[in-house]
Design an enzyme around this catalytic site. Structure first.
Site, PDB file in Angstrom:
ATOM      1  N   TYR A 255       1.348  -1.775  -0.010  1.00 49.55           N
ATOM      2  CA  TYR A 255      -0.026  -0.176  -0.017  1.00 49.55           C
ATOM      3  C   TYR A 255       0.550   1.121   0.361  1.00 49.55           C
ATOM      4  O   TYR A 255       1.790   1.424   0.529  1.00 49.55           O
ATOM      5  CB  TYR A 255      -0.511   0.259   0.861  1.00 49.55           C
ATOM      6  CG  TYR A 255      -0.538   0.158   2.965  1.00 49.55           C
ATOM      7  CD1 TYR A 255      -0.387   0.778   3.868  1.00 49.55           C
ATOM      8  CD2 TYR A 255      -0.352  -1.688   3.175  1.00 49.55           C
ATOM      9  CE1 TYR A 255       0.253   0.463   4.464  1.00 49.55           C
ATOM     10  CE2 TYR A 255       0.299  -1.576   4.113  1.00 49.55           C
ATOM     11  CZ  TYR A 255       0.327  -0.608   4.948  1.00 49.55           C
ATOM     12  OH  TYR A 255       0.982  -0.945   6.699  1.00 49.55           O
ATOM     13  N   HIS A 302       6.052  -0.806   0.798  1.00 46.36           N
ATOM     14  CA  HIS A 302       5.873   0.532   0.421  1.00 46.36           C
ATOM     15  C   HIS A 302       6.629   0.822  -1.025  1.00 46.36           C
ATOM     16  O   HIS A 302       7.598  -0.052  -0.607  1.00 46.36           O
ATOM     17  CB  HIS A 302       5.724   1.777   0.450  1.00 46.36           C
ATOM     18  CG  HIS A 302       4.649   2.103   1.673  1.00 46.36           C
ATOM     19  ND1 HIS A 302       4.033   1.692   2.473  1.00 46.36           N
ATOM     20  CD2 HIS A 302       5.336   2.272   3.241  1.00 46.36           C
ATOM     21  CE1 HIS A 302       3.443   1.776   3.625  1.00 46.36           C
ATOM     22  NE2 HIS A 302       4.628   2.037   4.377  1.00 46.36           N
TER      23      HIS A 302
END
Ligand SMILES: *[C@@H]1O[C@H](CO)[C@@H](O)[C@H](O)[C@H]1NC(C)=O
Ligand SMILES: *[C@@H]1O[C@H](CO)[C@@H](O)[C@H](O)[C@H]1NC(C)=O
Ligand SMILES: *[C@@H]1O[C@H](CO)[C@@H](O)[C@H](O)[C@H]1NC(C)=O
Ligand SMILES: *[C@@H]1O[C@H](CO)[C@@H](O)[C@H](O)[C@H]1NC(C)=O
Length: 327
Positions: A255, A302
């Site tokens: 994410y 990430h």
């Protein structure tokens, strides 16, 4: 170049020089400006805001228009809280949470407690809403950006990014602080606490922090309560988080980082976005200006490299201005 359809509208003509003619037309609240010079009629400007460049102006970048969705909900409210099946399964799979509650039941407790309104639907051709997004990169040290940052209407800060002691470089104003339970800190009463929920327990923690104060653990210890103005609490919509992942991070890693999410939020609530304190070191490390912390920017959660490329592209497309770091 641009074909003009001059019907019987009112118009003003100004002869600026022997070779330049400026025409202003008012059509259904939008301003059209045609300039005529030695190159012929060269520009048609229908500006959605009063800044020199407007983020939401989607006519000048196909790349941007393909990704930007002005209709996606930014904040959770009682009327938009139902998640569609795709959002729900993606969002609920993000972070492990041993005893997570029932989303519907938890959300039902939210809005008697916190403001339940639409924000940021106040764009207008007469307004220029400016945002400074202040990241936590060590490269902001020595920049003297503080006074420039504080001039913005909104100053968005991320997680524990301190101002005290660093005002010269990072400024002192904070209108929004974007946090999740594990990164929360005390705020002053003029600042909006903007919760980024990555799991149902995060929303339960927010409720608990202002009521029973009995949630002290998520996957780690979290503060049972924080100082913040209850009437300025906002909760980012899970659908917005998925939208940033799908459209802007293009599905990279698990994410988007909080900094990247905050930058995209700014694109949706402001007309002009200035970016400070973003960027990793040349060793691909995210370092912070206020603490000794070194995180690889490709850490599995990430994808800092892809985010960096997207942020650079936003600047190339004239959607943001990156104020480069020093240190
Ligand atoms: C859910 O995802 C599937 C597969 O990507 C897609 O076909 C469908 O349209 C999506 N549904 C909604 C409501 O967005
Ligand atoms: C969550 O709660 C709602 C409302 O009480 C209920 O209708 C729904 O079935 C519950 N969902 C689950 C997965 O338990
Ligand atoms: C906190 O208190 C509420 C209300 O008394 C209760 O429903 C909930 O289970 C408690 N949660 C924890 C983690 O103790
Ligand atoms: C981020 O992008 C800029 C511009 O392309 C590049 O100079 C820089 O090295 C990148 N940073 C990292 C850490 O990859």
């Amino acid at each position: 170049m641009v074909v003009l359809r001059l019907k019987k509208q009112r118009y003003m003509a100004a002869l600026l020089s022997s070779t330049t003619i400026l025409l202003l037309l008012y059509l259904q609240n939008s301003l059209l400006i045609f300039t005529y010079g030695s190159f012929g009629f060269v520009s048609v400007l229908r500006s959605p805001c009063a800044c020199s460049i407007c983020v939401a102006d989607r006519e000048n970048s196909n790349w941007f228009s393909e990704r930007y969705n002005p209709n996606v909900p930014i904040l959770l409210t009682s009327t938009n809280s139902l998640l569609n099946a795709n959002v729900s399964s993606w969002w609920e799979g993000l972070q492990y949470s041993p005893d997570s509650g029932n989303y519907t039941e938890v959300v039902n407790q939210l809005f008697p407690l916190f403001p339940d309104k639409e924000h940021y639907s106040d764009a207008s051709p007469d307004r220029c809403r400016t945002c400074a997004v202040v990241g936590n990169s060590g490269n902001i040290l020595g920049s003297h950006y503080g006074p420039l940052i504080d001039l913005h209407d909104f100053v968005l800060r991320i997680n524990k990014g301190l101002t005290e002691g660093y005002e010269k470089d990072v400024g002192s104003k904070t209108t929004h602080r974007i946090v999740y339970p594990e990164s929360a800190m005390d705020l002053d009463s003029s600042t909006h606490l903007m919760l980024l929920p990555f799991k149902v327990l995060d929303i339960q923690w927010l409720i608990s922090a202002f009521t029973t104060k009995n949630i002290t653990h998520t996957y780690m210890e979290v503060p049972s309560t924080i100082k913040a103005n209850k009437d300025k609490v906002m909760i980012v919509h899970p659908e917005f988080i998925k939208y940033v992942y799908d459209n802007w991070a293009e599905g990279h890693a698990r994410y988007p980082s909080t900094g990247f999410l905050t930058l995209i939020i700014a694109l949706h609530i402001c007309d002009e976005v200035n970016v400070f304190g973003f960027g990793a070191t040349s060793d691909k490390i995210w370092n912070h200006y206020f603490e000794e912390i070194l995180t690889s920017y490709e850490n599995g959660m990430h994808d800092g490299k892809f985010e960096n490329e997207t942020i650079n592209r936003l600047q190339q497309e004239n959607k943001i201005l990156i104020h480069k770091g020093w240190a």
